[in-house]
Design a protein around this motif. Structure first.
Motif, PDB file in Angstrom:
ATOM      1  N   LYS A   2       0.829  -1.212   0.000  1.00 24.23           N
ATOM      2  CA  LYS A   2       0.000   0.000   0.000  1.00 24.23           C
ATOM      3  C   LYS A   2       0.861   1.259   0.000  1.00 24.23           C
ATOM      4  CE  LYS A   2      -3.977  -2.050   2.314  1.00 24.23           C
ATOM      5  NZ  LYS A   2      -4.789  -2.043   3.539  1.00 24.23           N
ATOM      6  N   GLN A  21      -0.547  13.757  -5.373  1.00 21.91           N
ATOM      7  CA  GLN A  21      -1.685  13.527  -4.484  1.00 21.91           C
ATOM      8  C   GLN A  21      -1.492  12.173  -3.820  1.00 21.91           C
ATOM      9  OE1 GLN A  21      -5.441  13.669  -6.484  1.00 21.91           O
ATOM     10  NE2 GLN A  21      -4.919  15.486  -7.671  1.00 21.91           N
ATOM     11  N   THR A  22      -2.097  12.017  -2.675  1.00 21.78           N
ATOM     12  CA  THR A  22      -2.082  10.693  -2.039  1.00 21.78           C
ATOM     13  C   THR A  22      -3.427  10.019  -2.277  1.00 21.78           C
ATOM     14  OG1 THR A  22      -2.842  11.627   0.047  1.00 21.78           O
ATOM     15  CG2 THR A  22      -0.457  11.393  -0.234  1.00 21.78           C
ATOM     16  N   LEU A  23      -3.411   8.727  -2.215  1.00 23.78           N
ATOM     17  CA  LEU A  23      -4.630   7.946  -2.389  1.00 23.78           C
ATOM     18  C   LEU A  23      -5.393   7.869  -1.074  1.00 23.78           C
ATOM     19  CD1 LEU A  23      -3.158   5.033  -4.495  1.00 23.78           C
ATOM     20  CD2 LEU A  23      -4.865   6.662  -5.265  1.00 23.78           C
ATOM     21  N   SER A  24      -6.694   7.828  -1.165  1.00 24.57           N
ATOM     22  CA  SER A  24      -7.500   7.634   0.041  1.00 24.57           C
ATOM     23  C   SER A  24      -7.387   6.175   0.480  1.00 24.57           C
ATOM     24  CB  SER A  24      -8.955   7.994  -0.229  1.00 24.57           C
ATOM     25  OG  SER A  24      -9.514   7.078  -1.149  1.00 24.57           O
ATOM     26  N   GLU A  25      -7.775   5.914   1.706  1.00 23.64           N
ATOM     27  CA  GLU A  25      -7.691   4.552   2.239  1.00 23.64           C
ATOM     28  C   GLU A  25      -8.568   3.590   1.436  1.00 23.64           C
ATOM     29  OE1 GLU A  25      -6.191   1.534   4.419  1.00 23.64           O
ATOM     30  OE2 GLU A  25      -5.530   3.621   4.496  1.00 23.64           O
ATOM     31  N   SER A  26      -9.722   4.053   0.994  1.00 22.01           N
ATOM     32  CA  SER A  26     -10.604   3.170   0.217  1.00 22.01           C
ATOM     33  C   SER A  26      -9.984   2.808  -1.128  1.00 22.01           C
ATOM     34  CB  SER A  26     -11.971   3.822   0.016  1.00 22.01           C
ATOM     35  OG  SER A  26     -11.849   5.027  -0.709  1.00 22.01           O
ATOM     36  N   HIS A  27      -9.300   3.752  -1.765  1.00 21.34           N
ATOM     37  CA  HIS A  27      -8.625   3.439  -3.023  1.00 21.34           C
ATOM     38  C   HIS A  27      -7.469   2.471  -2.798  1.00 21.34           C
ATOM     39  CE1 HIS A  27     -10.569   7.219  -4.576  1.00 21.34           C
ATOM     40  NE2 HIS A  27     -10.866   6.326  -5.510  1.00 21.34           N
ATOM     41  N   LEU A  28      -6.746   2.659  -1.699  1.00 18.37           N
ATOM     42  CA  LEU A  28      -5.659   1.730  -1.391  1.00 18.37           C
ATOM     43  C   LEU A  28      -6.183   0.316  -1.167  1.00 18.37           C
ATOM     44  CD1 LEU A  28      -3.412   3.842   0.978  1.00 18.37           C
ATOM     45  CD2 LEU A  28      -2.833   2.997  -1.286  1.00 18.37           C
ATOM     46  N   ASN A  81       0.886   4.169  -2.811  1.00 19.52           N
ATOM     47  CA  ASN A  81       0.703   5.566  -2.427  1.00 19.52           C
ATOM     48  C   ASN A  81       1.891   6.418  -2.864  1.00 19.52           C
ATOM     49  OD1 ASN A  81      -1.049   7.412  -1.412  1.00 19.52           O
ATOM     50  ND2 ASN A  81      -0.476   7.117   0.714  1.00 19.52           N
TER      51      ASN A  81
END
Length: 80
Positions: free
Chosen positions: A29, A42-49, A33
């Motif tokens: 993950k 940008q960083t990925l949200s937890e749901s996308h990860l 990210n």
């Protein structure tokens, strides 16, 4: 008895392999990210990860299925 041992052995190895894939989950993950951050700032949200990691685990299982189905043909054609 052989069929029971074979079934237990194959499911045990599959479970072991999933554990091997799941143990570095945070590193995978983080890799996703960091890559997304370096490309898009940008960083990925937890749901996308979670979705990306779930796809990784699913591809692992599908690859194992396809590999086990094709190995007989490949051994027959290219093996000695």
């Amino acid at each position: 008895m052989v069929s029971v041992l074979t079934s237990f052995g194959s499911s045990m190895l599959y479970g072991y392999n999933l554990a091997v894939v799941n143990s570095p989950a945070e590193y995978i993950k983080d890799f996703y990210n960091d890559t997304f951050l370096s490309r898009y700032n940008q960083t990925l949200s937890e749901s996308h990860l979670v979705v990306l990691y779930s796809a990784t685990v699913s591809v692992f299982a599908v690859g194992g299925l396809l590999g086990s189905l094709l190995v007989g043909l490949l051994v027959t054609r290219f093996g000695q």
